[in-house]
Scaffold this motif. Sequence first.
Motif, PDB file in Angstrom:
ATOM      1  N   LEU A 100      53.242 -62.252  22.673  1.00 39.04           N
ATOM      2  CA  LEU A 100      54.143 -61.854  21.591  1.00 39.04           C
ATOM      3  C   LEU A 100      55.432 -61.262  22.147  1.00 39.04           C
ATOM      4  CD1 LEU A 100      51.598 -60.251  19.088  1.00 39.04           C
ATOM      5  CD2 LEU A 100      52.850 -62.393  18.785  1.00 39.04           C
ATOM      6  N   THR A 101      55.302 -60.485  23.223  1.00 44.70           N
ATOM      7  CA  THR A 101      56.489 -59.894  23.852  1.00 44.70           C
ATOM      8  C   THR A 101      57.376 -60.970  24.456  1.00 44.70           C
ATOM      9  OG1 THR A 101      55.261 -57.871  24.364  1.00 44.70           O
ATOM     10  CG2 THR A 101      57.289 -58.252  25.596  1.00 44.70           C
ATOM     11  N   MET A 102      56.778 -61.931  25.142  1.00 37.79           N
ATOM     12  CA  MET A 102      57.557 -63.012  25.757  1.00 37.79           C
ATOM     13  C   MET A 102      58.258 -63.854  24.695  1.00 37.79           C
ATOM     14  SD  MET A 102      57.404 -62.502  28.912  1.00 37.79           S
ATOM     15  CE  MET A 102      58.294 -63.991  29.372  1.00 37.79           C
ATOM     16  N   ILE A 103      57.566 -64.114  23.586  1.00 36.95           N
ATOM     17  CA  ILE A 103      58.184 -64.873  22.493  1.00 36.95           C
ATOM     18  C   ILE A 103      59.394 -64.115  21.949  1.00 36.95           C
ATOM     19  CG2 ILE A 103      57.851 -65.655  20.111  1.00 36.95           C
ATOM     20  CD1 ILE A 103      54.939 -66.292  20.885  1.00 36.95           C
ATOM     21  N   ALA A 104      59.249 -62.797  21.784  1.00 40.27           N
ATOM     22  CA  ALA A 104      60.356 -61.975  21.290  1.00 40.27           C
ATOM     23  C   ALA A 104      61.555 -62.051  22.226  1.00 40.27           C
ATOM     24  CB  ALA A 104      59.900 -60.524  21.128  1.00 40.27           C
ATOM     25  N   TRP A 105      61.307 -61.967  23.548  1.00 44.95           N
ATOM     26  CA  TRP A 105      62.409 -62.010  24.512  1.00 44.95           C
ATOM     27  C   TRP A 105      63.040 -63.396  24.599  1.00 44.95           C
ATOM     28  CZ3 TRP A 105      65.337 -58.400  26.137  1.00 44.95           C
ATOM     29  CH2 TRP A 105      64.856 -57.091  26.257  1.00 44.95           C
ATOM     30  N   ILE A 106      62.221 -64.445  24.563  1.00 40.15           N
ATOM     31  CA  ILE A 106      62.767 -65.811  24.604  1.00 40.15           C
ATOM     32  C   ILE A 106      63.638 -66.064  23.386  1.00 40.15           C
ATOM     33  CG2 ILE A 106      62.136 -68.257  24.448  1.00 40.15           C
ATOM     34  CD1 ILE A 106      59.643 -67.566  26.127  1.00 40.15           C
ATOM     35  N   PHE A 107      63.150 -65.650  22.228  1.00 34.14           N
ATOM     36  CA  PHE A 107      63.928 -65.798  20.993  1.00 34.14           C
ATOM     37  C   PHE A 107      65.233 -65.007  21.078  1.00 34.14           C
ATOM     38  CE2 PHE A 107      64.991 -63.885  16.852  1.00 34.14           C
ATOM     39  CZ  PHE A 107      65.296 -65.031  16.137  1.00 34.14           C
ATOM     40  N   THR A 114      58.976 -55.998  14.276  1.00 31.47           N
ATOM     41  CA  THR A 114      58.158 -56.867  13.432  1.00 31.47           C
ATOM     42  C   THR A 114      56.750 -57.010  14.004  1.00 31.47           C
ATOM     43  OG1 THR A 114      60.168 -58.116  12.865  1.00 31.47           O
ATOM     44  CG2 THR A 114      58.060 -59.123  12.313  1.00 31.47           C
ATOM     45  N   VAL A 115      56.661 -57.197  15.327  1.00 26.71           N
ATOM     46  CA  VAL A 115      55.353 -57.304  15.983  1.00 26.71           C
ATOM     47  C   VAL A 115      54.570 -56.003  15.833  1.00 26.71           C
ATOM     48  CG1 VAL A 115      54.204 -57.539  18.224  1.00 26.71           C
ATOM     49  CG2 VAL A 115      56.106 -59.051  17.629  1.00 26.71           C
ATOM     50  N   VAL A 167      45.192 -58.041  25.474  1.00 27.84           N
ATOM     51  CA  VAL A 167      46.311 -57.868  26.403  1.00 27.84           C
ATOM     52  C   VAL A 167      47.124 -59.156  26.505  1.00 27.84           C
ATOM     53  CG1 VAL A 167      46.947 -57.419  28.807  1.00 27.84           C
ATOM     54  CG2 VAL A 167      45.114 -56.093  27.731  1.00 27.84           C
ATOM     55  N   SER A 168      46.425 -60.277  26.568  1.00 25.40           N
ATOM     56  CA  SER A 168      47.089 -61.578  26.660  1.00 25.40           C
ATOM     57  C   SER A 168      47.967 -61.842  25.447  1.00 25.40           C
ATOM     58  CB  SER A 168      46.040 -62.685  26.800  1.00 25.40           C
ATOM     59  OG  SER A 168      46.648 -63.955  26.769  1.00 25.40           O
ATOM     60  N   VAL A 169      47.448 -61.550  24.263  1.00 27.94           N
ATOM     61  CA  VAL A 169      48.217 -61.760  23.029  1.00 27.94           C
ATOM     62  C   VAL A 169      49.445 -60.847  22.996  1.00 27.94           C
ATOM     63  CG1 VAL A 169      48.160 -61.460  20.516  1.00 27.94           C
ATOM     64  CG2 VAL A 169      46.266 -62.608  21.683  1.00 27.94           C
ATOM     65  N   THR A 189      56.402 -49.193  24.636  1.00 25.84           N
ATOM     66  CA  THR A 189      57.099 -49.253  25.929  1.00 25.84           C
ATOM     67  C   THR A 189      58.121 -50.387  25.939  1.00 25.84           C
ATOM     68  OG1 THR A 189      55.410 -50.687  26.940  1.00 25.84           O
ATOM     69  CG2 THR A 189      55.114 -48.312  27.166  1.00 25.84           C
ATOM     70  N   VAL A 190      57.774 -51.507  25.319  1.00 26.36           N
ATOM     71  CA  VAL A 190      58.722 -52.624  25.240  1.00 26.36           C
ATOM     72  C   VAL A 190      59.934 -52.220  24.402  1.00 26.36           C
ATOM     73  CG1 VAL A 190      59.059 -55.015  24.508  1.00 26.36           C
ATOM     74  CG2 VAL A 190      56.873 -54.318  25.486  1.00 26.36           C
ATOM     75  N   LEU A 191      59.674 -51.540  23.293  1.00 29.86           N
ATOM     76  CA  LEU A 191      60.762 -51.057  22.445  1.00 29.86           C
ATOM     77  C   LEU A 191      61.656 -50.084  23.207  1.00 29.86           C
ATOM     78  CD1 LEU A 191      62.004 -51.000  19.556  1.00 29.86           C
ATOM     79  CD2 LEU A 191      60.528 -49.039  19.090  1.00 29.86           C
ATOM     80  N   SER A 192      61.050 -49.174  23.968  1.00 32.40           N
ATOM     81  CA  SER A 192      61.825 -48.207  24.749  1.00 32.40           C
ATOM     82  C   SER A 192      62.679 -48.911  25.796  1.00 32.40           C
ATOM     83  CB  SER A 192      60.882 -47.210  25.434  1.00 32.40           C
ATOM     84  OG  SER A 192      60.194 -46.432  24.482  1.00 32.40           O
ATOM     85  N   PHE A 193      62.131 -49.962  26.415  1.00 37.90           N
ATOM     86  CA  PHE A 193      62.905 -50.719  27.399  1.00 37.90           C
ATOM     87  C   PHE A 193      64.116 -51.382  26.748  1.00 37.90           C
ATOM     88  CE2 PHE A 193      63.794 -54.781  29.537  1.00 37.90           C
ATOM     89  CZ  PHE A 193      64.183 -54.298  30.780  1.00 37.90           C
TER      90      PHE A 193
END
Length: 315
Positions: free
Chosen positions: A146-153, A118-119, A140-142, A66-70
């Motif tokens: 990981l998603t937040m780290i990807a977006w911040i980066f 990569t994730v 779920v927390s992890v 879903t993150v990839l689709s977004f």
Amino acid sequence: MKRRQTPSNGTMFLLLGFSDLSLAAQTSLFVFFLLSYLFAVIGNGLIMLVVTFSPRLNSPMYFFLTVLSFTEILSISSTAPKALQGFLKAGRTISLIGCATQFSVFIAAVNCESSILTVMAYDRYMAICQPLRYTSVMTVSVCWKLTMIAWIFAFGNAVIGFSVLFNLPFCESILIAHFFCDVLPVMSLACGNTFFLEVFQLIMSVTLIMSTFTLIICSYVRILTSIFLLPSAESRHKAFSTCGSHLVSVIIFFGSAMFVHFHLGNPLSPYNDRMVALSYCVIIPTINPLIYSLKNNEMKEAIWKLTLKIVALHM
């Protein structure tokens, strides 16, 4: 001697798009952009909807999908609408703020996509190589972290690119030989020698691509080793099926990215550059819904059930 101008909020650029092509070619490209954009938004949106409302798809793999689709929707939405306007003469102009925003959003979406892929490779590694630890590690927390780290980066990288590129002194020319504000076409408008900036951009791009791609390759070496050690053909086939769609996405995405960035030092013609840009701006977001749905029985079943529910509600 070239005259310089300091970029300001009132600076306007002109996106040439495909205005140099014949009317028939422009018409075909307009239809291509329109259909691709609609399919990408609807297809990726459908994946997000199905995963959200299907309890069977409540797993890290589908969460990252879903993150990839977004990111695919964000990526194509940053370029395609303006490209469609560009086929109309009145829609070819873009302000400095609009150009900078388009550039930043597109770069952030592409960078995030490489990180999410990569994730997803790490998720498949944990599921296949460390199955006993999978549920305790991929919580779920992890997944959210990981998603937040990807977006911040991704946004951090976009901000750096924005700060460097749009603080350059531009010459009087405002013509961008592209259908969106990509790095090289905008950089070509800068006055003075941009050699070191081009080298910096090449190093940053190649480093990002190769680092994420290397991590994916390492994950898949371990994954394939584990799969070949499985006792039965059925278990090997099942393991391969969970990785197939992701592996196809990785090949298409990183193949296109490597082709584009490894030509930075030897630029393509404006026409070929625009054609290559279609692959990572339009084609990848359009075909990803097909990749993740056609060969995925769980996804097809979930789409069918959701469709039946929607039809039943309207009867």
